[in-house]
Each structure stands twice: as C-alpha cells, then as structure tokens.
Design a protein around this motif. Sequence first.
Motif, PDB file in Angstrom:
ATOM      1  N   TYR A  68     -15.759 -12.463 -12.978  1.00 41.56           N
ATOM      2  CA  TYR A  68     -15.011 -11.516 -14.049  1.00 41.56           C
ATOM      3  C   TYR A  68     -16.020  -9.729 -13.859  1.00 41.56           C
ATOM      4  CZ  TYR A  68     -12.791  -9.311 -17.851  1.00 41.56           C
ATOM      5  OH  TYR A  68     -11.721  -7.889 -18.871  1.00 41.56           O
ATOM      6  N   ASP A  69     -17.281 -10.729 -13.701  1.00 41.03           N
ATOM      7  CA  ASP A  69     -18.325  -9.539 -13.788  1.00 41.03           C
ATOM      8  C   ASP A  69     -18.469  -8.628 -12.408  1.00 41.03           C
ATOM      9  OD1 ASP A  69     -19.622 -10.001 -16.481  1.00 41.03           O
ATOM     10  OD2 ASP A  69     -21.207 -11.737 -15.669  1.00 41.03           O
ATOM     11  N   SER A  70     -17.540  -9.317 -11.298  1.00 40.45           N
ATOM     12  CA  SER A  70     -18.080  -8.742 -10.100  1.00 40.45           C
ATOM     13  C   SER A  70     -16.509  -7.797 -10.372  1.00 40.45           C
ATOM     14  CB  SER A  70     -17.704  -9.850  -8.751  1.00 40.45           C
ATOM     15  OG  SER A  70     -17.103  -8.497  -7.658  1.00 40.45           O
ATOM     16  N   TRP A 116     -11.135  -5.501  -2.839  1.00 41.19           N
ATOM     17  CA  TRP A 116     -11.811  -6.121  -4.201  1.00 41.19           C
ATOM     18  C   TRP A 116     -12.301  -7.712  -3.060  1.00 41.19           C
ATOM     19  CZ3 TRP A 116     -10.565 -11.349  -6.505  1.00 41.19           C
ATOM     20  CH2 TRP A 116     -12.117 -11.239  -7.236  1.00 41.19           C
ATOM     21  N   LEU A 153     -14.246  -6.166 -13.152  1.00 44.17           N
ATOM     22  CA  LEU A 153     -14.457  -5.951 -13.823  1.00 44.17           C
ATOM     23  C   LEU A 153     -14.655  -4.690 -13.093  1.00 44.17           C
ATOM     24  CD1 LEU A 153     -12.921  -4.671 -17.075  1.00 44.17           C
ATOM     25  CD2 LEU A 153     -14.921  -6.071 -18.035  1.00 44.17           C
ATOM     26  N   PRO A 154     -16.193  -4.303 -13.089  1.00 42.99           N
ATOM     27  CA  PRO A 154     -16.378  -2.802 -12.639  1.00 42.99           C
ATOM     28  C   PRO A 154     -15.311  -2.418 -11.726  1.00 42.99           C
ATOM     29  CG  PRO A 154     -18.222  -4.970 -12.570  1.00 42.99           C
ATOM     30  CD  PRO A 154     -16.883  -5.225 -12.852  1.00 42.99           C
ATOM     31  N   PHE A 155     -15.697  -3.082 -10.450  1.00 48.48           N
ATOM     32  CA  PHE A 155     -14.848  -2.875  -9.746  1.00 48.48           C
ATOM     33  C   PHE A 155     -13.189  -2.376  -9.924  1.00 48.48           C
ATOM     34  CE2 PHE A 155     -12.010  -3.057  -6.015  1.00 48.48           C
ATOM     35  CZ  PHE A 155     -12.701  -2.752  -4.563  1.00 48.48           C
ATOM     36  N   SER A 156     -12.184  -2.960 -10.966  1.00 50.45           N
ATOM     37  CA  SER A 156     -11.234  -2.114 -10.584  1.00 50.45           C
ATOM     38  C   SER A 156     -11.444  -0.862 -12.159  1.00 50.45           C
ATOM     39  CB  SER A 156     -11.254  -3.662 -12.346  1.00 50.45           C
ATOM     40  OG  SER A 156     -10.080  -3.048 -13.156  1.00 50.45           O
ATOM     41  N   GLN A 157     -12.400  -1.152 -12.344  1.00 51.28           N
ATOM     42  CA  GLN A 157     -12.238  -0.050 -13.597  1.00 51.28           C
ATOM     43  C   GLN A 157     -12.749   1.223 -13.048  1.00 51.28           C
ATOM     44  OE1 GLN A 157     -15.705  -1.188 -15.939  1.00 51.28           O
ATOM     45  NE2 GLN A 157     -14.875  -1.576 -17.845  1.00 51.28           N
ATOM     46  N   LYS A 158     -13.473   1.166 -11.859  1.00 52.33           N
ATOM     47  CA  LYS A 158     -13.679   2.518 -10.759  1.00 52.33           C
ATOM     48  C   LYS A 158     -12.804   2.639  -9.963  1.00 52.33           C
ATOM     49  CE  LYS A 158     -19.058   1.286 -10.457  1.00 52.33           C
ATOM     50  NZ  LYS A 158     -20.108   0.840  -9.492  1.00 52.33           N
TER      51      LYS A 158
END
Length: 373
Positions: A334-336, A129, A338-343
Amino acid sequence: MDRRSFFRTAGQASAGAAAATVLAAPAIAQSQPKISWRLTSAYPKSLDTLYGISEQLSKRVSEATDGNFTIQPFAAGEIVGALQATDAVTAGTVECAHTLSSFSIGKDPAFAFDTSLPFGLNTRQHISWLYYGGGRELVNEFMDEYNIHAIPAGNTGAQMGGWFRKEIKSLDDLQGLKMRIAGLGGTIMSRLGVVPQVIGGGDIYPSLERGTIDAAEFSGPYDDEKLGFQKVAPFYYYPGWWEGTANVMLAINKDKWNELPKQYQALVEAASSETMSHCVAKYDARNPEALYRLVANGAQLRPFPQDVLQAALTESRKLYDEYAASNPKFKKFYDSWLPFSQKQQVWWRVAEIPFDSFASASAGQQQQQQPQQ
C-alpha cells in the motif's frame, strides 16, 4: 599448388568443418534442452481470450524453441478447479498457471495488489505500476512465501458491474443479496449487506439459474455473453468499480523457474508480454460489439445508484487503512501503490480524462446527427 597438395588441404578443411559441426551440435542441444510443462488455467475453454492466452503462450514458446520447450495448457477442472490453480503451482502439481492472484485473498488480502484494488488503477496505470513503479518486485517478494514466480500475462481491462436478477434502486436493495464476487470487491460488498460467493466461471450460470445466487460479476460483455448470463439475470450494471483492471498472472513454480535456462526464462517473459498486449487489444475490440448484441437480446443496462457507489468507496478506503494497520505485507504494498495511484490520477485528470470525455461526447453527437437508414 599441385593436385596432391590441393586434395590434402581440402581434406583437412572438410575434417575441420565436420569436427566443428560435431562440437556445435551438443552445444546447441545443451542450450535448448527438452522441457515439458503443464499449465492449468482458471478459465474454461469457452472463454477464448482468458483461456486463449494459455494457448498463445504455449504456441509461441514451442515455435521459438523448435518444439524443445513445450507448455501444455489445461482448462479449469481438467487438472484442478478454477480456484485451486495457485495452490497447484505452489505444491508443484503443475509447473505454471494462468489465474488471478485475488482468488487467494482468503490466505492474505495482499494477494489483491497483483490483480487490482477496488476504486484503484485502470489497466494502463496498473501495468505501469507493475513494471515501472516497483510493483513486480513487491509481488515476487511476496510470492516467495508461496514458491511462485509471477509474470503479468493478460488483462481484461475495466469490467462491468455484473448481472442481477432484480433491479438495484438503492443501497437497501443489496441487503442479504447473494452475489458471486471475488477479491476485495466481495469483502467491501459484504460491508454493504451483500453475501459474497466465490464460484468458478463455469459454475456461475447454473447457480444463477437455480437461484442459489441472486447476482454475479465475471468480466465484461465479450466473456459474459459467452456464459449466457442475460438469460437468467437481465439487469446488467456498471461500472465494475471493484475491477477497473484485472491482471492475469502467469504463476510459475519457483523451483521450476530457477531450473530453466536463461534463454527460456527470457522467452517466457517475452511471450507473456505479448499475451498481455493481445489480451487487452482483443477485449477492447470485442467488448463494444458484444454489448450491442447483449442489449439487443434483452439485457437491461443500469448504472449503480450513487448511494451504492459512495458507500462502496467509503468502505474501500476504511478497509485498506485497516489492513495496512494490521498486516505488514499489505502495508508494504500500500505504501508503494497509494502514492503512485495519487500521482496517476492527477496526470489523468489533466490529459487522459478530458481527452476521453470530449472524444466520447463528440462521437455520441456524430451518431445522433447521422441520417436514419
């Protein structure tokens, strides 16, 4: 060519070569000016990995510049205390520091993103990340306010859940418990009834020994063994859900960073990348051996009860949503993140976790099948 012509030509060539040498010397000197920095570490010298990255960085920079650029490391307390390292860089008291950004969440919870978030990314995911998910750019945009240029420079890997003087059998046992725990993990623990304490690494043992605190988390087996926690708090819990990774920042005073020649900047980046690799590898190599020794010397391994883990997970998600709703800087991270974490979690459930689980189970079966000596 006659003898006179030969010597005249040779003399002209020698003079030209000498002139070239004279001209080159100042050019080299200008490209590698004499620069001396001080680095304050947030760690004591006894922690040869976390403090060792400061020594390694200093050695590599000096070697690569023939001693023209030197960085002298100092342990926590020699210039400033462990928790004042970031402030010392901001103020220009020192040029740089090795520390965790999460020590500064009292100023802004967004500091946590550089280090790690509870129930967040593991070490490889976090480094990914930072370098390929936009994390470094966001970190340095945020650090501008504190006059800091941040470079990832080390990592502990996944940590343990800490040392407790008494056994934790349920969520009720956390009520009123005084625990040394830094970062957002401490904020979440406070919602579960814990009274968090922020204490530098060198002060944890005496605090446990005197009973000033009831529990403490620090790192993993290799570092914890050096600090002797098992002697005063025998119950060793896992997992360290608040730090599935912990990125160590090389915090550099922004003014000093901008003054560096480009080649020195490139060298500091390269040396920091090297310290990162060595730091992770050393912990992976040393933690298993240290865990065996700790258990042999009386440490009692315990998993956190499921009600503790579930409550902590629930509170962590609530906390992030609250911060994102009230703190624009936190929300931008967080907007960067969170989606990185989910993927990342989807990919790891497909490839990494099944492989690790099967390989780990197979290794356990092999150990059971080995004949007893």
